[in-house]
Design a protein around this motif. Structure first.
Motif, PDB file in Angstrom:
ATOM      1  N   VAL A   1       0.836  -1.208   0.000  1.00  0.00           N
ATOM      2  CA  VAL A   1       0.000   0.000   0.000  1.00  0.00           C
ATOM      3  C   VAL A   1       0.867   1.252   0.000  1.00  0.00           C
ATOM      4  N   MET A   2       2.037   1.199   0.650  1.00  0.00           N
ATOM      5  CA  MET A   2       2.956   2.348   0.603  1.00  0.00           C
ATOM      6  C   MET A   2       3.477   2.556  -0.822  1.00  0.00           C
TER       7      MET A   2
ATOM      8  N   ALA B   1      -6.258  -3.009  -5.112  1.00  0.00           N
ATOM      9  CA  ALA B   1      -6.639  -4.410  -5.327  1.00  0.00           C
ATOM     10  C   ALA B   1      -5.981  -5.350  -4.323  1.00  0.00           C
ATOM     11  N   LYS B   2      -4.687  -5.196  -4.124  1.00  0.00           N
ATOM     12  CA  LYS B   2      -3.977  -6.075  -3.201  1.00  0.00           C
ATOM     13  C   LYS B   2      -4.283  -5.700  -1.755  1.00  0.00           C
TER      14      LYS B   2
ATOM     15  N   ARG C   1      -5.086  -9.000   0.326  1.00  0.00           N
ATOM     16  CA  ARG C   1      -4.387  -9.255   1.590  1.00  0.00           C
ATOM     17  C   ARG C   1      -5.327  -9.471   2.784  1.00  0.00           C
ATOM     18  N   PRO C   2      -6.445  -8.754   2.900  1.00  0.00           N
ATOM     19  CA  PRO C   2      -7.370  -9.094   3.998  1.00  0.00           C
ATOM     20  C   PRO C   2      -7.868 -10.540   3.926  1.00  0.00           C
TER      21      PRO C   2
ATOM     22  N   ILE D   1      -8.077 -10.041  -6.943  1.00  0.00           N
ATOM     23  CA  ILE D   1      -7.443  -9.046  -7.813  1.00  0.00           C
ATOM     24  C   ILE D   1      -8.458  -8.408  -8.761  1.00  0.00           C
ATOM     25  N   PRO D   2      -9.258  -9.187  -9.496  1.00  0.00           N
ATOM     26  CA  PRO D   2     -10.250  -8.526 -10.358  1.00  0.00           C
ATOM     27  C   PRO D   2     -11.279  -7.703  -9.586  1.00  0.00           C
TER      28      PRO D   2
END
Length: 359
Positions: free
Chosen positions: A175-176, A205-206, A211-212, A235-236
């Protein structure tokens, strides 16, 4: 994949939201009550109002879905604790994002730096603004630290902690990176769709979907195949979620979205919507985009001119098509991975809400 245990009855997403909210409220209340300084409860009050002022609780819901998808049993306390941690981490990201974007509102309420600025109303204008921004940076840092504390105080085995840490580390780094890519591209009116989609993938997306799900799955003992199954859906859906957000940032109703419909245009955000318009624009349309996007003084008339170009070039329609195709891709993935029926139904509901929304 891990053989998933059956979930007794439908997965109650509303109950998950309530449980996460209760965890956050109890945690922040305890922090306020045990504060050594009278100044800390004031800061906690701003954070509490920020966290409880709406929000979809999307990441917590997905975390719990990941738990059940990978075979987690009915005692999902550790997954709920991780879910609350993700929401507090998200508060950190949003508070800092609003500072960087100079956003006045979030979810229909003052952004954190504006709320803190208001606590010093009546003073010198420059100093109150400095106080709000500086305080929000610290508040975001505090939310980040406490997101870890919620997690480390959970009843987690050493094996769970060992499996979880790499996923959290990856999420935070991603996210960074996404935020930095977004920052790098702000104000650059280009037709580079790949670069715009890289921001979508890493920033949203990630971080928002994949990731959650992974967090919940590894806590339940999920293996590589489980994580890959989660990713095939995530991802989609995550890309579609951000593409919808991009549309709402320009074409949405501020009374519904809770955010200005000028901010993204004034910042000149590098989005797939803009990249597609640039690719398809004629000389006049390109002149409008390059002349108006990124202007801090952009007014309603100028914004309307940009929106017309986004419509005329077919960029808005193409983004809608991209959202629809990604939603269909996610549904196909769900149909092939063999999650419990209740989990599949919950993920279908989340995907619909994420891609066909007005706020």
């Amino acid at each position: 994949m891990t053989t998933a245990t059956a979930v007794a009855g439908p997965l109650d997403l509303a109950a998950v939201r309530q449980a996460v909210d209760r965890t956050l409220t109890e945690f922040l209340s305890a922090k306020a009550e045990s504060a050594d300084s009278a100044a800390l409860p004031e800061l906690i009050d701003v954070l509490s109002r920020f966290v409880t002022a709406g929000g979809k609780r999307l990441r917590p819901l997905l975390c719990v879905c990941g738990w059940y998808a990978a075979g987690g049993g009915p005692e999902a306390g550790v997954a709920l604790r991780a879910a609350a941690s993700l929401e507090l981490f998200h508060a950190f990201a949003l508070i800092h994002d609003d500072v960087m974007d100079g956003s006045d509102t979030r979810r229909g309420h003052p952004s954190a730096h504006r709320a803190l600025e208001a606590t010093r109303a009546g003073g010198d204008c420059a100093s109150t603004e400095w106080f709000g921004v500086s305080g929000a940076i610290l508040l975001g840092d505090l939310a980040l630290v406490w997101s870890d504390e919620i997690l480390t105080t959970a009843a987690m085995s050493a094996q769970q902690h060992q499996a979880l840490r790499p996923v959290l580390d990856a999420m935070r780094s991603e996210v960074m990176l996404g935020q930095y890519l977004d920052l790098l591209g702000t104000g650059q009116v280009t037709g580079d769709l790949k670069e715009a989609m890289d921001v979508v993938r890493y920033k949203t997306a990630k971080y928002t979907i994949e990731r959650p799900l992974h967090v919940g799955a590894v806590l339940a003992g999920g293996r590589t195949a489980d994580l890959e199954a989660c990713s095939a859906y995530a991802i989609p859906v995550g890309e579609a979620f951000q593409l919808r957000d991009d549309l709402l940032g320009v074409f949405g109703d501020p009374l519904i979205t809770g955010k200005s419909d000028l901010d993204d245009l004034r910042e000149g955000k590098r989005t797939p919507l803009v990249a597609l318009a640039v690719q398809r624009a004629d000389e006049r349309q390109l002149s409008v985009l390059k002349g108006l996007l990124g202007r801090q003084d952009l007014d309603a008339e100028g914004a309307a001119s940009v929106r017309r170009v986004l419509e005329e070039t077919g960029a808005r329609r193409r983004v809608e098509e991209m959202i629809a195709s990604r939603y269909e891709q996610a549904m196909r993935a769900l149909g092939s991975v063999g999650f419990p029926t209740a989990v599949t139904a919950a993920l279908q509901e989340i995907a619909r809400a994420a891609t066909a929304r007005s706020s």
